[in-house]
Design an enzyme around this catalytic site. Structure first.
Site, mmCIF file in Angstrom:
data_model
loop_
_atom_site.group_PDB
_atom_site.id
_atom_site.type_symbol
_atom_site.label_atom_id
_atom_site.label_comp_id
_atom_site.label_asym_id
_atom_site.label_seq_id
_atom_site.Cartn_x
_atom_site.Cartn_y
_atom_site.Cartn_z
ATOM 1 N N PHE A 144 11.992 -2.100 1.417
ATOM 2 C CA PHE A 144 10.931 -1.369 2.106
ATOM 3 C C PHE A 144 10.884 0.098 1.681
ATOM 4 O O PHE A 144 9.962 0.827 2.020
ATOM 5 C CB PHE A 144 11.112 -1.456 3.624
ATOM 6 C CG PHE A 144 9.870 -1.082 4.395
ATOM 7 C CD1 PHE A 144 8.858 -2.000 4.582
ATOM 8 C CD2 PHE A 144 9.709 0.192 4.925
ATOM 9 C CE1 PHE A 144 7.703 -1.665 5.279
ATOM 10 C CE2 PHE A 144 8.558 0.536 5.621
ATOM 11 C CZ PHE A 144 7.553 -0.391 5.794
ATOM 12 N N ARG A 284 -4.686 -7.321 4.439
ATOM 13 C CA ARG A 284 -3.487 -7.909 3.857
ATOM 14 C C ARG A 284 -2.821 -8.918 4.784
ATOM 15 O O ARG A 284 -2.052 -9.769 4.328
ATOM 16 C CB ARG A 284 -2.510 -6.779 3.507
ATOM 17 C CG ARG A 284 -1.317 -7.209 2.663
ATOM 18 C CD ARG A 284 -0.479 -6.004 2.290
ATOM 19 N NE ARG A 284 0.693 -6.374 1.522
ATOM 20 C CZ ARG A 284 0.730 -6.524 0.199
ATOM 21 N NH1 ARG A 284 -0.366 -6.333 -0.506
ATOM 22 N NH2 ARG A 284 1.838 -6.849 -0.424
#
Length: 307
Positions: A144, A284
């Site tokens: 991340f 998304r």
């Protein structure tokens, strides 16, 4: 993406909006550079995913080494044949232009680790290996890019923070909690897509595999952890702001440093609202409207780097 997909989906993906809600106070030039880099990061993530899904280890290996090289010498890769590499090099040239070389070196060190974490994820997913919860959480901080987004706070504040400030427990805890929230909330919102795609890299999947939780228990546990990040951050934020105030020692430098730290901590808070908004507005994550719940409709499998 092909041109028609860009026109249909690009704005709706909200990648640049996510950054605009986080790096409040950044100059237009800085914010544009960060937003473009963020968009690149999502495209890179999709390329990585397609190389796994379509069993292209050679393509991923080439890209991995090219990104390492472009990170260290971006000027030499601005016209690379792979647009993903060229775009990365362009982002690095721009991001490296705002703060001293010491910041650039730190950013590069952090991103080299991110690239290698993506390689570990590639191997885990290729082999069908589900990391333990503890191993996953450690790896997730890299995939991340926790410390990348935290580094970029300094660009928005216009000041490189000294090591003793960045590594102070109060500052570091607030930064970590804001990023953990984002990563785990992302896992929660990505859960339907990643279950549909038989993926192995998601906090929920690790909990099911290694803790024996049901699907309902898993969702509740991830939500509990996400909510814990929020409540814990409120305490950490107070400590970090008190630390920022303590840096104002009556000197000009102390005043500037205190203001910069305060700006960074306030933007850590903004990460919560921006990330929450993004996951509910970006196309998304609207898997219920996709023909294939495991694959975003804007992904072009042909442009996957095998050239």
């Amino acid at each position: 993406m092909p041109a028609d997909k860009v026109e249909e989906y690009a704005d709706g993906l909200c990648y640049t909006d996510l950054m605009a809600g986080y790096y409040i106070g950044a100059s237009d030039e800085v914010l544009q550079a960060i937003a473009d880099y963020s968009a690149w990061f999502f495209v890179w993530d999709d390329r990585h995913d397609r190389d796994i899904v379509h069993h292209r280890p050679a393509a991923w290996r080439r890209l991995r080494f090219r990104l390492h090289a472009a990170l260290d010498s971006p000027q030499d890769h601005l016209h690379h044949e792979d647009p993903l590499v060229a775009g990365f090099a362009d982002s690095m040239v721009r991001l490296y232009s705002f703060l001293p070389r010491t910041w650039n070196t730190r950013f590069a060190r952090h991103f080299h680790a991110v690239i290698e974490a993506y390689d570990q994820e590639f191997r885990n997913r290729t082999e069908g290996y589900v990391p333990t919860v503890e191993d996953y959480l450690e790896l997730r901080r890299l995939t991340f890019a926790h410390w990348i987004w935290t580094d970029l706070l300094e660009l928005s504040a216009g000041l490189e923070l000294p090591d003793h400030v960045r590594k102070h427990p109060a500052y570091r805890r607030a930064a970590l909690l804001s990023q953990e929230f984002a990563a785990w909330y992302n896992d929660l919102c990505s859960f339907p897509k990643e279950i549909a795609g038989d993926e192995v890299h998601n906090l929920g999947i690790s909990l099911i595999t290694h803790k024996g939780l049901t699907l309902e228990e898993t969702v509740a546990e991830v939500r509990r952890r996400v909510e814990g990040c929020i409540s814990d951050f409120r305490v950490a934020e107070r400590d970090a702001l008190e630390f920022a105030d303590s840096l104002a020692d009556g000197t000009v430098w102390g005043k500037e440093l205190s203001a910069a730290v305060r700006a960074c901590v306030r933007n850590m808070r903004n990460w919560y609202s921006s990330v929450y908004w993004f996951h509910h507005e970006s196309g998304r994550y609207r898997v219920d409207s996709w023909d294939d719940r495991s694959t975003p409709p804007y992904v072009n499998n042909e442009a996957a780097g095998e050239k």
